[in-house]
Scaffold this motif. Sequence first.
Motif, PDB file in Angstrom:
ATOM      1  N   LEU A  97     -54.210  47.884  59.074  1.00  0.00           N
ATOM      2  CA  LEU A  97     -53.490  46.984  58.543  1.00  0.00           C
ATOM      3  C   LEU A  97     -52.240  48.565  58.862  1.00  0.00           C
ATOM      4  O   LEU A  97     -50.891  48.201  59.488  1.00  0.00           O
ATOM      5  CB  LEU A  97     -52.909  45.548  57.857  1.00  0.00           C
ATOM      6  N   PRO A  98     -52.396  49.080  57.861  1.00  0.00           N
ATOM      7  CA  PRO A  98     -51.034  50.075  57.160  1.00  0.00           C
ATOM      8  C   PRO A  98     -51.077  50.932  58.356  1.00  0.00           C
ATOM      9  O   PRO A  98     -49.348  50.877  58.414  1.00  0.00           O
ATOM     10  CB  PRO A  98     -51.879  50.717  56.086  1.00  0.00           C
ATOM     11  N   ALA A  99     -51.627  51.527  59.366  1.00  0.00           N
ATOM     12  CA  ALA A  99     -51.385  51.959  60.624  1.00  0.00           C
ATOM     13  C   ALA A  99     -50.393  51.281  61.625  1.00  0.00           C
ATOM     14  O   ALA A  99     -49.524  51.986  61.691  1.00  0.00           O
ATOM     15  CB  ALA A  99     -52.919  52.557  60.749  1.00  0.00           C
ATOM     16  N   TYR A 100     -51.288  49.864  61.875  1.00  0.00           N
ATOM     17  CA  TYR A 100     -50.369  49.461  62.413  1.00  0.00           C
ATOM     18  C   TYR A 100     -49.446  49.005  62.170  1.00  0.00           C
ATOM     19  O   TYR A 100     -48.625  48.919  63.151  1.00  0.00           O
ATOM     20  CB  TYR A 100     -50.854  48.126  63.001  1.00  0.00           C
TER      21      TYR A 100
ATOM     22  N   ASP B 236     -43.604  50.694  62.928  1.00  0.00           N
ATOM     23  CA  ASP B 236     -41.518  51.003  61.937  1.00  0.00           C
ATOM     24  C   ASP B 236     -41.581  51.958  63.419  1.00  0.00           C
ATOM     25  O   ASP B 236     -39.632  51.945  63.302  1.00  0.00           O
ATOM     26  CB  ASP B 236     -42.215  51.136  60.968  1.00  0.00           C
ATOM     27  N   ALA B 237     -42.014  53.047  63.704  1.00  0.00           N
ATOM     28  CA  ALA B 237     -41.596  54.359  64.265  1.00  0.00           C
ATOM     29  C   ALA B 237     -41.354  53.872  65.444  1.00  0.00           C
ATOM     30  O   ALA B 237     -39.793  54.403  66.021  1.00  0.00           O
ATOM     31  CB  ALA B 237     -43.374  54.841  64.381  1.00  0.00           C
ATOM     32  N   ALA B 238     -41.996  52.896  66.379  1.00  0.00           N
ATOM     33  CA  ALA B 238     -41.394  51.861  67.864  1.00  0.00           C
ATOM     34  C   ALA B 238     -40.235  51.495  67.986  1.00  0.00           C
ATOM     35  O   ALA B 238     -38.623  51.793  67.723  1.00  0.00           O
ATOM     36  CB  ALA B 238     -42.289  50.763  68.373  1.00  0.00           C
ATOM     37  N   GLY B 239     -39.922  50.760  66.439  1.00  0.00           N
ATOM     38  CA  GLY B 239     -38.429  50.473  65.912  1.00  0.00           C
ATOM     39  C   GLY B 239     -37.845  51.237  65.596  1.00  0.00           C
ATOM     40  O   GLY B 239     -36.249  51.519  66.131  1.00  0.00           O
ATOM     41  N   ALA B 240     -37.680  52.352  64.703  1.00  0.00           N
ATOM     42  CA  ALA B 240     -36.759  53.413  64.802  1.00  0.00           C
ATOM     43  C   ALA B 240     -36.252  54.056  66.365  1.00  0.00           C
ATOM     44  O   ALA B 240     -35.063  54.923  66.142  1.00  0.00           O
ATOM     45  CB  ALA B 240     -37.841  54.365  63.145  1.00  0.00           C
ATOM     46  N   TYR B 241     -37.275  54.276  66.835  1.00  0.00           N
ATOM     47  CA  TYR B 241     -37.028  55.606  67.576  1.00  0.00           C
ATOM     48  C   TYR B 241     -35.964  55.018  68.532  1.00  0.00           C
ATOM     49  O   TYR B 241     -34.728  55.338  69.185  1.00  0.00           O
ATOM     50  CB  TYR B 241     -38.562  55.396  68.242  1.00  0.00           C
TER      51      TYR B 241
ATOM     52  N   LEU C 101     -44.518  57.952  61.809  1.00  0.00           N
ATOM     53  CA  LEU C 101     -45.788  58.662  62.435  1.00  0.00           C
ATOM     54  C   LEU C 101     -46.702  59.422  61.557  1.00  0.00           C
ATOM     55  O   LEU C 101     -47.841  59.679  61.515  1.00  0.00           O
ATOM     56  CB  LEU C 101     -45.497  59.136  63.657  1.00  0.00           C
ATOM     57  N   GLY C 102     -46.057  60.886  60.844  1.00  0.00           N
ATOM     58  CA  GLY C 102     -46.498  61.856  59.867  1.00  0.00           C
ATOM     59  C   GLY C 102     -47.267  60.622  58.422  1.00  0.00           C
ATOM     60  O   GLY C 102     -48.425  60.781  58.410  1.00  0.00           O
ATOM     61  N   GLN C 103     -47.265  59.531  58.802  1.00  0.00           N
ATOM     62  CA  GLN C 103     -47.468  58.485  57.741  1.00  0.00           C
ATOM     63  C   GLN C 103     -48.895  58.505  58.491  1.00  0.00           C
ATOM     64  O   GLN C 103     -49.769  58.252  58.217  1.00  0.00           O
ATOM     65  CB  GLN C 103     -46.686  57.659  57.454  1.00  0.00           C
ATOM     66  N   ALA C 104     -48.846  57.278  59.979  1.00  0.00           N
ATOM     67  CA  ALA C 104     -49.728  56.825  60.524  1.00  0.00           C
ATOM     68  C   ALA C 104     -51.029  57.937  61.097  1.00  0.00           C
ATOM     69  O   ALA C 104     -52.171  57.277  60.882  1.00  0.00           O
ATOM     70  CB  ALA C 104     -49.260  56.394  61.192  1.00  0.00           C
ATOM     71  N   CYS C 105     -50.495  59.109  61.486  1.00  0.00           N
ATOM     72  CA  CYS C 105     -51.778  59.610  61.863  1.00  0.00           C
ATOM     73  C   CYS C 105     -52.629  60.279  60.723  1.00  0.00           C
ATOM     74  O   CYS C 105     -53.601  59.657  62.417  1.00  0.00           O
ATOM     75  CB  CYS C 105     -51.165  60.574  62.532  1.00  0.00           C
ATOM     76  N   PRO C 106     -52.761  60.282  59.964  1.00  0.00           N
ATOM     77  CA  PRO C 106     -53.859  60.715  58.504  1.00  0.00           C
ATOM     78  C   PRO C 106     -55.215  59.103  58.899  1.00  0.00           C
ATOM     79  O   PRO C 106     -56.284  59.672  58.692  1.00  0.00           O
ATOM     80  CB  PRO C 106     -53.955  60.835  58.055  1.00  0.00           C
ATOM     81  N   LEU C 107     -54.408  57.571  58.988  1.00  0.00           N
ATOM     82  CA  LEU C 107     -54.957  56.640  59.488  1.00  0.00           C
ATOM     83  C   LEU C 107     -55.405  56.080  59.935  1.00  0.00           C
ATOM     84  O   LEU C 107     -56.709  55.983  60.614  1.00  0.00           O
ATOM     85  CB  LEU C 107     -53.570  55.734  58.043  1.00  0.00           C
ATOM     86  N   LEU C 108     -55.595  57.484  60.849  1.00  0.00           N
ATOM     87  CA  LEU C 108     -56.170  56.315  62.491  1.00  0.00           C
ATOM     88  C   LEU C 108     -56.899  57.707  62.417  1.00  0.00           C
ATOM     89  O   LEU C 108     -57.734  57.947  63.968  1.00  0.00           O
ATOM     90  CB  LEU C 108     -55.427  56.622  63.462  1.00  0.00           C
TER      91      LEU C 108
ATOM     92  N   PRO D  93     -63.648  58.436  65.252  1.00  0.00           N
ATOM     93  CA  PRO D  93     -63.691  58.365  65.797  1.00  0.00           C
ATOM     94  C   PRO D  93     -63.868  56.544  65.789  1.00  0.00           C
ATOM     95  O   PRO D  93     -63.785  56.556  67.034  1.00  0.00           O
ATOM     96  CB  PRO D  93     -65.809  58.355  65.422  1.00  0.00           C
ATOM     97  N   GLU D  94     -63.320  55.860  65.190  1.00  0.00           N
ATOM     98  CA  GLU D  94     -63.257  54.400  65.557  1.00  0.00           C
ATOM     99  C   GLU D  94     -62.068  54.501  66.481  1.00  0.00           C
ATOM    100  O   GLU D  94     -61.066  52.901  66.948  1.00  0.00           O
ATOM    101  CB  GLU D  94     -64.026  53.363  64.520  1.00  0.00           C
ATOM    102  N   THR D  95     -61.074  55.553  66.258  1.00  0.00           N
ATOM    103  CA  THR D  95     -59.932  55.335  66.098  1.00  0.00           C
ATOM    104  C   THR D  95     -58.807  56.520  66.894  1.00  0.00           C
ATOM    105  O   THR D  95     -58.237  56.897  66.502  1.00  0.00           O
ATOM    106  CB  THR D  95     -59.132  54.972  65.115  1.00  0.00           C
ATOM    107  N   THR D  96     -59.869  57.192  67.998  1.00  0.00           N
ATOM    108  CA  THR D  96     -59.503  57.668  68.492  1.00  0.00           C
ATOM    109  C   THR D  96     -58.160  58.164  68.814  1.00  0.00           C
ATOM    110  O   THR D  96     -57.730  58.846  69.325  1.00  0.00           O
ATOM    111  CB  THR D  96     -60.909  59.003  69.355  1.00  0.00           C
ATOM    112  N   GLU D  97     -58.382  57.276  69.831  1.00  0.00           N
ATOM    113  CA  GLU D  97     -57.484  57.088  71.331  1.00  0.00           C
ATOM    114  C   GLU D  97     -55.618  56.461  70.389  1.00  0.00           C
ATOM    115  O   GLU D  97     -54.563  56.923  70.532  1.00  0.00           O
ATOM    116  CB  GLU D  97     -57.532  56.013  71.941  1.00  0.00           C
ATOM    117  N   LEU D  98     -56.206  55.900  69.449  1.00  0.00           N
ATOM    118  CA  LEU D  98     -55.176  55.326  68.602  1.00  0.00           C
ATOM    119  C   LEU D  98     -54.321  56.714  68.318  1.00  0.00           C
ATOM    120  O   LEU D  98     -52.904  56.934  67.426  1.00  0.00           O
ATOM    121  CB  LEU D  98     -55.083  54.167  67.331  1.00  0.00           C
TER     122      LEU D  98
END
Length: 322
Positions: free
Chosen positions: A116-119, A124-129, A141-148, A151-156
């Motif tokens: 949920l935090p990553a989503y 928020d990144a999509a809205g800011a962009y 995005l810098g905060q989201a990437c480490p949360l993803l 192996p379960e979230t490779t594509e995200l």
Amino acid sequence: ASGEGDPPYPLVPGEPLQLSMRAEQVLSFSLPKDSETIYLVKIDQGGLNLKVKLHKPGGQEYIYNFPTGRDDIELVLVETGPDGPQTLTLFTNEFTGAVAQPRIEITRIDEDDVLLPAYRLLTDAAGAYREFDTELALEKLGQACPLLEGPETTELFARCQLGLGTLLGWEVVDYDNAAKAVALAEVAYRESGNRALAAAASFLRASFLIEKTGEIEKTPSQGIAPEAQALFDRSIELQQQALATQRELGNRFEAAFILNMIGFTYYTMGEYDKALEFYEPAAEELNALQEWEYETWPLQNIGVINFDRGYLVRARDAFARN
């Protein structure tokens, strides 16, 4: 599905919708009337670079557009409240006659979902962009990437890195760190089995290499510096690999887009005959696909090359098609 002004089409968890959509259309949908529920809206764009507009019951509107291309997805987290149902619309600003096949689905998300935090951060990144706030989008995005990572979230994770690299390259003009982020995205997409987006990431990395050549000092008598030539060669190699993959997968638009960029690479190197070998088929294919906005890119440089060579009729014809 319904268009703007028509009753919105209802979205139901577990019942994805596949639609046809032209660039001039606006598709409208309604979310369930549940109170205090969190939904993740996923849109496979299907051939257009779509934007998502969320309409709140009180009249507020929020627009989301993740900083990647039409071959990626859009993800928007929607948190419903007690004020009634929310609606969303899909639209694009592209000038094209192509018909897309977007697919939209919603999923209920629990409050204790570890993602949920990553989503939230990706949304928020999509809205800011969309609001042209690059600094905020990069922060999210810098905060989201480490949360993803995992192996379960490779594509995200790959999607997050691709968005990060896109912003670093085209908005911040930090080509080195942009290339590093995009390289991470490419590896993660390959691990997830998404060959098309792995090729797209490789192609984007090639584009940053071309831009890097402009940072290398040169003199009129030297021609292309060896360091720049090495970057050009590597860029063409990556583009040719991406082109082969997209052709194998039957992705005609992506292949034509890469053809244009290979033409631009040779154009930048001053190899105009070689540039035309790629510009001309790119323009023909983009015209056949009714991709008028993108067709103008090779046509402009075809016109410039012919004009500079004194082939005024050829130049006029290219500019007339522009």
